[in-house]
Write a protein that holds these residues in place. Structure first.
Motif, mmCIF file in Angstrom:
data_model
loop_
_atom_site.group_PDB
_atom_site.id
_atom_site.type_symbol
_atom_site.label_atom_id
_atom_site.label_comp_id
_atom_site.label_asym_id
_atom_site.label_seq_id
_atom_site.Cartn_x
_atom_site.Cartn_y
_atom_site.Cartn_z
ATOM 1 N N PRO A 1 -3.276 5.574 0.215
ATOM 2 C CA PRO A 1 -2.873 4.538 -0.735
ATOM 3 C C PRO A 1 -4.012 4.226 -1.710
ATOM 4 C CG PRO A 1 -2.264 3.920 1.501
ATOM 5 C CD PRO A 1 -3.148 5.124 1.613
ATOM 6 N N ALA A 2 -3.676 4.070 -2.975
ATOM 7 C CA ALA A 2 -4.697 3.798 -3.986
ATOM 8 C C ALA A 2 -5.377 2.450 -3.771
ATOM 9 C CB ALA A 2 -4.064 3.851 -5.374
ATOM 10 N N SER A 3 -4.728 1.563 -3.017
ATOM 11 C CA SER A 3 -5.315 0.242 -2.759
ATOM 12 C C SER A 3 -6.452 0.295 -1.746
ATOM 13 C CB SER A 3 -4.228 -0.718 -2.260
ATOM 14 O OG SER A 3 -3.631 -0.218 -1.057
ATOM 15 N N ALA B 1 2.529 6.145 -0.463
ATOM 16 C CA ALA B 1 2.592 5.352 -1.697
ATOM 17 C C ALA B 1 2.933 3.896 -1.410
ATOM 18 C CB ALA B 1 3.611 5.957 -2.654
ATOM 19 N N GLY C 1 1.845 2.291 1.053
ATOM 20 C CA GLY C 1 0.722 1.677 1.740
ATOM 21 C C GLY C 1 0.817 1.709 3.250
ATOM 22 N N GLU D 1 1.617 10.314 -8.712
ATOM 23 C CA GLU D 1 1.973 9.020 -8.142
ATOM 24 C C GLU D 1 0.762 8.088 -8.254
ATOM 25 O OE1 GLU D 1 3.072 5.908 -7.033
ATOM 26 O OE2 GLU D 1 4.732 7.260 -6.515
ATOM 27 N N ARG E 1 0.174 5.245 -7.136
ATOM 28 C CA ARG E 1 -0.128 4.425 -5.965
ATOM 29 C C ARG E 1 -0.858 5.192 -4.876
ATOM 30 N NH1 ARG E 1 5.601 2.337 -4.295
ATOM 31 N NH2 ARG E 1 6.048 4.520 -4.848
ATOM 32 N N THR E 2 -1.154 6.472 -5.117
ATOM 33 C CA THR E 2 -1.860 7.269 -4.118
ATOM 34 C C THR E 2 -3.089 7.923 -4.741
ATOM 35 O OG1 THR E 2 -0.587 9.290 -4.569
ATOM 36 C CG2 THR E 2 0.286 7.780 -2.907
#
Length: 298
Positions: free
Chosen positions: A174-176, A234, A236, A253, A255-256
């Motif tokens: 996850p990008a977060s 994506a 999370g 994507e 979010r990733t």
């Protein structure tokens, strides 16, 4: 009951078309007595005259006309059947049954199928979603022609299994998350994981990758569908280890994020097929090799 020979029917049709036994013999490259014998055998089989002479020309009787109509269709169908088979023998058309995983079908096959559709439009490639083991079983049974399988595999009598390509396995996260530039087994083992299930070769590879570093993480979920895994990452839900097959889907994507592994991990694929293949199958093998193959040292 004796069957009617196509050769006899062809003789009848040729006589009717040319109005002469002698001309039919010439066209068919048969002796005149042979042509006469063919008609006698047909008339004995039918039980009625098929031809009669009128004003020096041979013409069909009413029963002969009925048989002629059927004979023409039979000869046309037989000729078409032979043409179809010969086209398959020559590799101009045919059906090729191919087994592969969902990931290979989604990311590796489309370009090959595009080229085949352009260069060999009459070859029908029927694709089945299968694990490597199921693919090899069906190849051995003869119900598949080509398989894309994870390597290594044990030798199987009657089958050729050769290296095709290798792809780096990467961490998809996850990008977060605060992600390092390079992902190690120790760092990843402490995070929520979404891994391939035990039916896949990738599951064994990733387990060995973790174990070599003394890690035995328990995943939150195990799946055998990479697109579903990507969707969960994506959202999370966790991180995943997936092969980077050269497509842009993983990086599109937002979010990733994708990171390389240390130590590096490779997913190897092979092409499996029978030792003797039809020409249509060979065309498929050639296209796969030209478009998607990567040497083991590539």
């Amino acid at each position: 009951m004796r069957e009617i020979s196509l050769d006899r029917l062809r003789t009848l049709v040729t006589i009717a078309d040319h109005g002469s036994f002698a001309e039919a013999a010439r066209v068919l490259h048969l002796a005149a007595p042979t042509v006469t014998l063919h008609i006698q055998e047909l008339e004995e089989r039918v039980g009625a005259p098929l031809l009669s002479r009128k004003r020096g020309e041979v013409v069909p009787t009413a029963i002969g006309e009925t048989l002629l109509a059927k004979a023409r269709r039979l000869l046309t169908d037989a000729g078409q059947a032979l043409d179809d088979v010969q086209r398959q023998v020559q590799g101009l058309e045919g059906r090729v049954r191919l087994g592969a995983s969902t990931g290979a079908i989604a990311h590796l096959l489309p370009k090959a199928l595009e080229v085949l559709g352009r260069d060999h439009p009459a070859i029908d490639v029927q694709v089945a979603v299968l694990t490597s083991q199921d693919t090899l079983v069906r190849l051995a049974q003869g119900s598949l022609d080509v398989g894309l399988v994870a390597l290594p595999q044990s030798a199987i009598a009657g089958l050729v299994i050769k290296p095709w390509r290798r792809d780096p396995v990467v961490a998809l996260m996850p990008a977060s998350w605060p992600c390092p530039a390079v992902v190690t087994p120790r760092w990843l083992a402490g995070r929520p994981l979404i891994l391939n299930d035990a039916s896949t070769r990738l599951s064994r590879l990733t387990s060995e990758w973790f174990a070599a570093a003394g890690q035995q993480p328990v995943p939150r979920i195990e799946l055998n569908y990479n697109d579903a895994i990507r969707s969960l990452v994506a959202a999370g839900y966790g991180a995943a280890l997936l092969p980077n097959e050269g497509d842009a889907s993983a990086t599109q994507e937002p979010r990733t994020v994708v990171r390389p592994l240390r130590p590096a991990l490779w997913r190897r694929l092979g092409i499996a097929h029978a030792k003797q293949v039809a020409r249509a199958t060979q065309h498929v093998l050639d296209v796969l090799g030209e478009l998607n193959g990567r040497r083991e040292n590539g």
